[in-house]
Motif scaffolding. Structure first.
Motif, PDB file in Angstrom:
ATOM      1  N   LEU A  57      -2.691   9.695  11.730  1.00  0.00           N
ATOM      2  CA  LEU A  57      -3.757   8.943  11.060  1.00  0.00           C
ATOM      3  C   LEU A  57      -5.001   9.795  10.800  1.00  0.00           C
ATOM      4  N   ASN A  58      -5.170  10.836  11.568  1.00  0.00           N
ATOM      5  CA  ASN A  58      -6.359  11.674  11.453  1.00  0.00           C
ATOM      6  C   ASN A  58      -6.485  12.272  10.047  1.00  0.00           C
ATOM      7  N   GLY A  59      -7.656  12.134   9.458  1.00  0.00           N
ATOM      8  CA  GLY A  59      -7.923  12.719   8.151  1.00  0.00           C
ATOM      9  C   GLY A  59      -7.451  11.888   6.975  1.00  0.00           C
ATOM     10  N   ARG A  60      -6.943  10.713   7.220  1.00  0.00           N
ATOM     11  CA  ARG A  60      -6.474   9.832   6.141  1.00  0.00           C
ATOM     12  C   ARG A  60      -7.589   8.863   5.765  1.00  0.00           C
ATOM     13  N   SER A  61      -7.671   8.523   4.493  1.00  0.00           N
ATOM     14  CA  SER A  61      -8.705   7.595   4.036  1.00  0.00           C
ATOM     15  C   SER A  61      -8.187   6.176   3.887  1.00  0.00           C
ATOM     16  N   CYS A  62      -6.864   6.016   3.903  1.00  0.00           N
ATOM     17  CA  CYS A  62      -6.276   4.698   3.668  1.00  0.00           C
ATOM     18  C   CYS A  62      -4.915   4.616   4.359  1.00  0.00           C
ATOM     19  N   GLY A  90      -9.303   2.373   4.579  1.00  0.00           N
ATOM     20  CA  GLY A  90      -8.835   1.335   3.678  1.00  0.00           C
ATOM     21  C   GLY A  90      -7.471   0.868   4.149  1.00  0.00           C
ATOM     22  N   LEU A  91      -7.187  -0.402   3.944  1.00  0.00           N
ATOM     23  CA  LEU A  91      -5.903  -0.977   4.350  1.00  0.00           C
ATOM     24  C   LEU A  91      -5.347  -1.811   3.214  1.00  0.00           C
ATOM     25  N   LEU A  92      -4.063  -1.681   2.961  1.00  0.00           N
ATOM     26  CA  LEU A  92      -3.398  -2.542   1.986  1.00  0.00           C
ATOM     27  C   LEU A  92      -1.935  -2.647   2.350  1.00  0.00           C
ATOM     28  N   GLY A  93      -1.307  -3.692   1.843  1.00  0.00           N
ATOM     29  CA  GLY A  93       0.115  -3.886   2.068  1.00  0.00           C
ATOM     30  C   GLY A  93       0.859  -3.942   0.748  1.00  0.00           C
ATOM     31  N   ILE A  94       2.073  -3.436   0.744  1.00  0.00           N
ATOM     32  CA  ILE A  94       2.944  -3.505  -0.429  1.00  0.00           C
ATOM     33  C   ILE A  94       4.304  -4.005   0.045  1.00  0.00           C
ATOM     34  N   ARG A  95       4.756  -5.078  -0.548  1.00  0.00           N
ATOM     35  CA  ARG A  95       6.083  -5.605  -0.224  1.00  0.00           C
ATOM     36  C   ARG A  95       7.143  -4.716  -0.901  1.00  0.00           C
ATOM     37  N   ILE A 128      -8.892 -10.413   4.555  1.00  0.00           N
ATOM     38  CA  ILE A 128      -9.677  -9.309   3.994  1.00  0.00           C
ATOM     39  C   ILE A 128      -8.827  -8.139   3.505  1.00  0.00           C
ATOM     40  N   VAL A 129      -7.530  -8.151   3.803  1.00  0.00           N
ATOM     41  CA  VAL A 129      -6.648  -7.063   3.383  1.00  0.00           C
ATOM     42  C   VAL A 129      -5.710  -7.586   2.301  1.00  0.00           C
ATOM     43  N   GLN A 130      -5.670  -6.885   1.194  1.00  0.00           N
ATOM     44  CA  GLN A 130      -4.835  -7.284   0.055  1.00  0.00           C
ATOM     45  C   GLN A 130      -3.392  -6.838   0.276  1.00  0.00           C
ATOM     46  N   GLU A 155      -7.706   2.834  -4.133  1.00  0.00           N
ATOM     47  CA  GLU A 155      -9.153   2.894  -4.368  1.00  0.00           C
ATOM     48  C   GLU A 155      -9.817   1.557  -4.060  1.00  0.00           C
ATOM     49  N   ALA A 156      -9.165   0.449  -4.421  1.00  0.00           N
ATOM     50  CA  ALA A 156      -9.714  -0.880  -4.128  1.00  0.00           C
ATOM     51  C   ALA A 156      -9.783  -1.119  -2.621  1.00  0.00           C
ATOM     52  N   ALA A 157      -8.777  -0.686  -1.878  1.00  0.00           N
ATOM     53  CA  ALA A 157      -8.763  -0.872  -0.427  1.00  0.00           C
ATOM     54  C   ALA A 157      -9.868  -0.057   0.239  1.00  0.00           C
ATOM     55  N   ILE A 158     -10.064   1.165  -0.231  1.00  0.00           N
ATOM     56  CA  ILE A 158     -11.128   2.010   0.331  1.00  0.00           C
ATOM     57  C   ILE A 158     -12.495   1.419   0.012  1.00  0.00           C
ATOM     58  N   ALA A 159     -12.680   0.962  -1.222  1.00  0.00           N
ATOM     59  CA  ALA A 159     -13.954   0.348  -1.612  1.00  0.00           C
ATOM     60  C   ALA A 159     -14.229  -0.912  -0.793  1.00  0.00           C
ATOM     61  N   ALA A 160     -13.196  -1.706  -0.543  1.00  0.00           N
ATOM     62  CA  ALA A 160     -13.383  -2.932   0.239  1.00  0.00           C
ATOM     63  C   ALA A 160     -13.821  -2.613   1.664  1.00  0.00           C
ATOM     64  N   ARG A 161     -13.299  -1.566   2.259  1.00  0.00           N
ATOM     65  CA  ARG A 161     -13.681  -1.187   3.630  1.00  0.00           C
ATOM     66  C   ARG A 161     -15.091  -0.614   3.671  1.00  0.00           C
TER      67      ARG A 161
END
Length: 163
Positions: A57-62, A90-95, A128-130, A155-161
């Motif tokens: 996880l270190n150094g990751r933005s999302c 940033g956090l997001l999920g993809i099915r 709060i997470v899409q 980008e949307a997930a990072i902006a939301a955080r």
């Protein structure tokens, strides 16, 4: 500029599908753990597994949670989500259940892992997470939709955080 992201998923069931998404190439993703590396890591104690995840996880933005049939049941996916949340990623999920696996099979849609985790104020993390459920009749169409939208979703997930 490509973002550095971490992909979280249920390794046992969705490794093939996850590798498809990682190969899209619009982001710098974590390197897939080779089977022997992951087998060695998961044979360690819980502290060793947590340390390995923290290093990844270190150094990751999302963090992108690739949601399959059993993703929400994975204690390690939940740990990765919690660590990502606490570090402001940033956090997001993809099915991904409609992407074909190595046997050319789809899987069933699993529960949203963000719906099983709560924020300190008692709200579900899913508030709060899409989570995205890509449309398409075929695996190829689902893959194309993810490919076309992944960068914007990140980008949307990072902006939301950051708000």
């Amino acid at each position: 500029m490509a973002r550095r992201v971490f992909y979280s998923f249920d390794y046992e069931n969705d490794c093939w599908r996850a590798s498809m998404v990682r190969n899209i190439g619009v982001v710098e993703g974590d390197q897939a753990a080779k089977d022997n590396t992951w087998e060695r890591v998961k044979q360690g104690d819980e502290a060793a597994i947590r340390h390995w995840i923290d290093d990844q996880l270190n150094g990751r933005s999302c963090t992108i949670v690739l949601i399959g049939a059993r993703t929400a049941d994975s204690c390690w996916v939940n740990y990765e989500i919690e660590q990502s949340l606490s570090s402001g990623k940033g956090l997001l999920g993809i099915r991904i259940h409609r992407l074909l696996d190595q046997h050319q099979q789809e899987s069933s849609a699993g529960p949203d892992p963000f719906a099983t985790l709560t924020l300190p104020d008692g709200r579900q993390l899913s508030s709060i997470v899409q989570t995205y459920d890509p449309p398409g009749e075929s695996s190829k169409e689902v893959y194309a939709y993810i490919s076309d939208h992944l960068e914007d979703w990140i980008e949307a997930a990072i902006a939301a955080r950051q708000r």
